[in-house]
Design an enzyme around this catalytic site. Sequence first.
Site, PDB file in Angstrom:
ATOM      1  N   SER A 163     -10.389   0.800   4.424  1.00 18.05           N
ATOM      2  CA  SER A 163      -9.567   0.578   5.628  1.00 18.05           C
ATOM      3  C   SER A 163      -9.022   1.910   6.118  1.00 18.05           C
ATOM      4  O   SER A 163      -8.358   2.611   5.348  1.00 18.05           O
ATOM      5  CB  SER A 163      -8.389  -0.341   5.304  1.00 18.05           C
ATOM      6  OG  SER A 163      -8.852  -1.542   4.752  1.00 18.05           O
ATOM      7  N   GLU A 199      -4.301   5.109   6.909  1.00 19.07           N
ATOM      8  CA  GLU A 199      -4.024   4.836   5.486  1.00 19.07           C
ATOM      9  C   GLU A 199      -4.410   5.990   4.560  1.00 19.07           C
ATOM     10  O   GLU A 199      -3.618   6.387   3.702  1.00 19.07           O
ATOM     11  CB  GLU A 199      -4.732   3.542   5.053  1.00 19.07           C
ATOM     12  CG  GLU A 199      -4.441   3.204   3.608  1.00 19.07           C
ATOM     13  CD  GLU A 199      -5.134   1.951   3.124  1.00 19.07           C
ATOM     14  OE1 GLU A 199      -4.683   0.862   3.503  1.00 19.07           O
ATOM     15  OE2 GLU A 199      -6.113   2.071   2.364  1.00 19.07           O
ATOM     16  N   ARG A 256       0.844  -1.215   0.000  1.00 22.28           N
ATOM     17  CA  ARG A 256       0.000   0.000   0.000  1.00 22.28           C
ATOM     18  C   ARG A 256       0.879   1.266   0.000  1.00 22.28           C
ATOM     19  O   ARG A 256       0.582   2.244   0.694  1.00 22.28           O
ATOM     20  CB  ARG A 256      -0.942   0.042   1.210  1.00 22.28           C
ATOM     21  CG  ARG A 256      -1.774  -1.188   1.421  1.00 22.28           C
ATOM     22  CD  ARG A 256      -2.815  -1.410   0.345  1.00 22.28           C
ATOM     23  NE  ARG A 256      -3.643  -2.556   0.696  1.00 22.28           N
ATOM     24  CZ  ARG A 256      -3.398  -3.810   0.301  1.00 22.28           C
ATOM     25  NH1 ARG A 256      -2.378  -4.071  -0.513  1.00 22.28           N
ATOM     26  NH2 ARG A 256      -4.175  -4.795   0.667  1.00 22.28           N
TER      27      ARG A 256
END
Length: 340
Positions: free
Chosen positions: A238, A334, A164
């Site tokens: 998320s 995130e 990510r």
Amino acid sequence: MRVLTEEPLLRYNTLALQGRARAFLQVRAAAELERALAWARRQQLPVIPLGEGSNVVLAGDIEALVLRMAITGIELLEEDDKQASLRVAAGEVWHPLVEWTLRRGYYGLENLALIPGTVGAAPVQNIGAYGVELASFVRAVHCVDIASGREHTLAGAACEFGYRDSIFKRSLRDQVIITAVDLQLQRKPALQVNYPALAAALAQQPAAAITPQAVFDAVVGIRRSKLPDPARIPNAGSFFKNPVVAAALAAELAARFPGLPQYPQADGQVKLAAAWLIEYCGWKGRCRGGFGVHPEHALVLVNRGGSSGADLLALAAEVAASVCDNFGIALEIEPRVYGA
Ligand code: FAD
Ligand code: NAP
């Protein structure tokens, strides 16, 4: 070119947070991007590219020119009986692209079905799901340098893709606008179906029925059953990254918390499931000031009628503090926070 001022961004972010852009433009062509960057330089305004706003938190107003990237187009660069290469413009929406590739018999993206967002944002996060990452398919990323307006191209290997993560979150953060991505896909399926939830969903099917379309359908089915649809319950997927910790710490935690899922990484570190840590701390389903932890998925923070990104970040800080108190692990947010 029609630059809007003090534009409300509520409908441009999937968390439905309030916040205004000092200046705002939908960019539908390369020439428009060039003019917009020159305009921002003259105004001495920073520039922030935005896709569908599915991985951002607006903590307040944004003192910048926000460019909503809406340049579209898919070009077939090369095709033979093994592979196909595509150049996809930044404003194409990801999920319809996945559907398009499957219809054309270009395989590989099926595990990445139903991820919200645009193609231009996909390399930033190196989008990933169900055991597959975008990085495996990126041949090149085409960018325009914000400061100079110059175009340049990074080969996939130069994008420093990680979990990510990419160069666009690090040394090129706020430096470039991605205008197009070159993808290399397979003409013969090479299915990745080991991810536990996906393997379980396909377990009843005979091997011959497990086609790229079947994998796509299974991923769409699992995601629809687990994840809140941002159009109905605003969210950014998320909210925290899964922490990756040293093996020694993971072993210590395993002894103290039997049942804590652990996923060893190639580099010897161990990935932990942030959702499990949050649920253990009792946050699943709890609400605070218009925001909450989703009752089905503890990693997803949802908007329950709030409007302020600051309130959402206050909830996130409480959740992270509990996890730190219990496990000694600092959760990292995130989505990118703007306007703080
Ligand atoms: P935005 O939110 O608009 O932008 C995100 C960041 O990228 C910002 O910093 C922005 O400045 C930058 N950016 C956007 N466009 C450009 C551009 N053209 N050039 C340079 N920088 C740019 N992510 C996953 O990895 N896997 C998942 O399975 C997943 N599932 C999700 C499920 C839900 C319900 C939601 C809401 C989100 C999910 N996400 C997932 C996160 C999100 O979908 C991805 O990060 C997606 O790539 C964001 O695309 P976007 O166009 O909305 O980007
Ligand atoms: P899940 O299947 O409930 O699993 C929970 C977590 O455990 C995931 O985050 C996953 O890490 C990890 N995991 C499970 N099995 C694994 C394995 N065999 N090897 C390595 N890691 C494993 O996950 P979920 O939350 O429903 O999400 C399913 C997939 O969609 C995941 O890949 C997830 O990343 C992705 N997703 C991402 C977002 C986002 O916004 N970033 C939102 C929704 C879903 P990984 O995350 O590394 O896969």
